[in-house]
Design a protein around this motif. Structure first.
Motif, PDB file in Angstrom:
ATOM      1  N   GLN A 122       0.648  -1.263  -0.072  1.00  7.75           N
ATOM      2  CA  GLN A 122      -0.040  -0.187   0.007  1.00  7.75           C
ATOM      3  C   GLN A 122       0.833   1.134   0.046  1.00  7.75           C
ATOM      4  N   ALA A 123       2.057   1.148   0.702  1.00  2.00           N
ATOM      5  CA  ALA A 123       2.904   2.518   0.994  1.00  2.00           C
ATOM      6  C   ALA A 123       3.629   2.653  -0.527  1.00  2.00           C
ATOM      7  N   GLU A 124       3.975   1.519  -1.097  1.00  2.00           N
ATOM      8  CA  GLU A 124       4.726   1.815  -2.348  1.00  2.00           C
ATOM      9  C   GLU A 124       3.876   2.419  -3.399  1.00  2.00           C
ATOM     10  N   SER A 125       2.478   2.164  -3.535  1.00  2.00           N
ATOM     11  CA  SER A 125       1.655   2.867  -4.437  1.00  2.00           C
ATOM     12  C   SER A 125       1.723   4.294  -4.190  1.00  2.00           C
ATOM     13  N   THR A 126       1.687   4.860  -2.988  1.00  2.00           N
ATOM     14  CA  THR A 126       1.728   6.370  -2.663  1.00  2.00           C
ATOM     15  C   THR A 126       3.158   6.910  -2.720  1.00  2.00           C
ATOM     16  N   LEU A 127       4.243   6.020  -2.437  1.00  2.00           N
ATOM     17  CA  LEU A 127       5.460   6.574  -2.292  1.00  2.00           C
ATOM     18  C   LEU A 127       6.414   6.623  -3.703  1.00  2.00           C
ATOM     19  N   MET A 128       5.848   5.588  -4.702  1.00  2.00           N
ATOM     20  CA  MET A 128       6.575   5.295  -5.849  1.00  2.00           C
ATOM     21  C   MET A 128       6.978   6.769  -6.672  1.00  2.00           C
TER      22      MET A 128
END
Length: 170
Positions: free
Chosen positions: A145-151
């Protein structure tokens, strides 16, 4: 408005205009010898313990675009290019960076690191660099989930750091 106030206001406007018009990166910030005309950028391999399957391709593309937009180098697919850049994602690790009052993790930190090799065929020289950036996210969300916003931030910060190490001596 009095004369000193107007002069100060005019100075402020000129200052803001001058810093906003020059941007963060200009060709003046890039130190590339005049005899360097071509570059080969290899695919950035992911050799970290945790593999994000899309990161290699996205990071390679972001770095290629950064070089194309900030330099006059021509990209070629030849190992005899003036500059040859190879890179490996060697860190993709999550650690706890914040603890709540109940002694539970409240904030996690993703560290993304890249090892760069620059081969300068004009000087018959090779240099190696390491760059990394950290990205904090709420411990209540999964890494996926974090990767989708951090990418988007990862794909900005890491290529910027790579570019600065190679071309700006930062």
């Amino acid at each position: 408005m009095n004369v000193p106030g107007r002069a100060l206001w005019l100075f402020f406007i000129c200052f803001v205009f001058s810093i906003s018009s020059c941007g963060i990166y200009t060709f003046n910030d890039v130190s590339i010898p005049d005899n360097v005309k071509t570059i080969r950028i290899g695919f950035i391999e992911n050799k970290a313990r945790y593999i994000n399957p899309s990161l290699s391709a996205q990071l390679t593309d972001a770095f290629v675009k950064k070089v194309a937009s900030q330099t006059k180098l021509t990209r070629i697919d030849d190992l005899n290019a003036d500059y040859v850049v190879n890179a490996v994602i060697n860190h993709y690790d999550v650690t706890t960076s914040g603890v709540s009052s109940t002694s539970q993790a409240s904030l996690n930190r993703l560290t993304v690191g890249v090892h760069l090799t620059l081969i300068d065929n004009t000087l018959k020289d090779q240099k190696e660099y390491d760059v990394s950036s950290t990205f904090d996210f709420n411990a209540n969300v999964s890494l996926a989930q974090a990767e989708s916003t951090l990418m988007p931030q990862i794909l900005k910060d890491i290529p910027d750091a790579m570019f600065n190490k190679i071309f700006s001596n930062w």
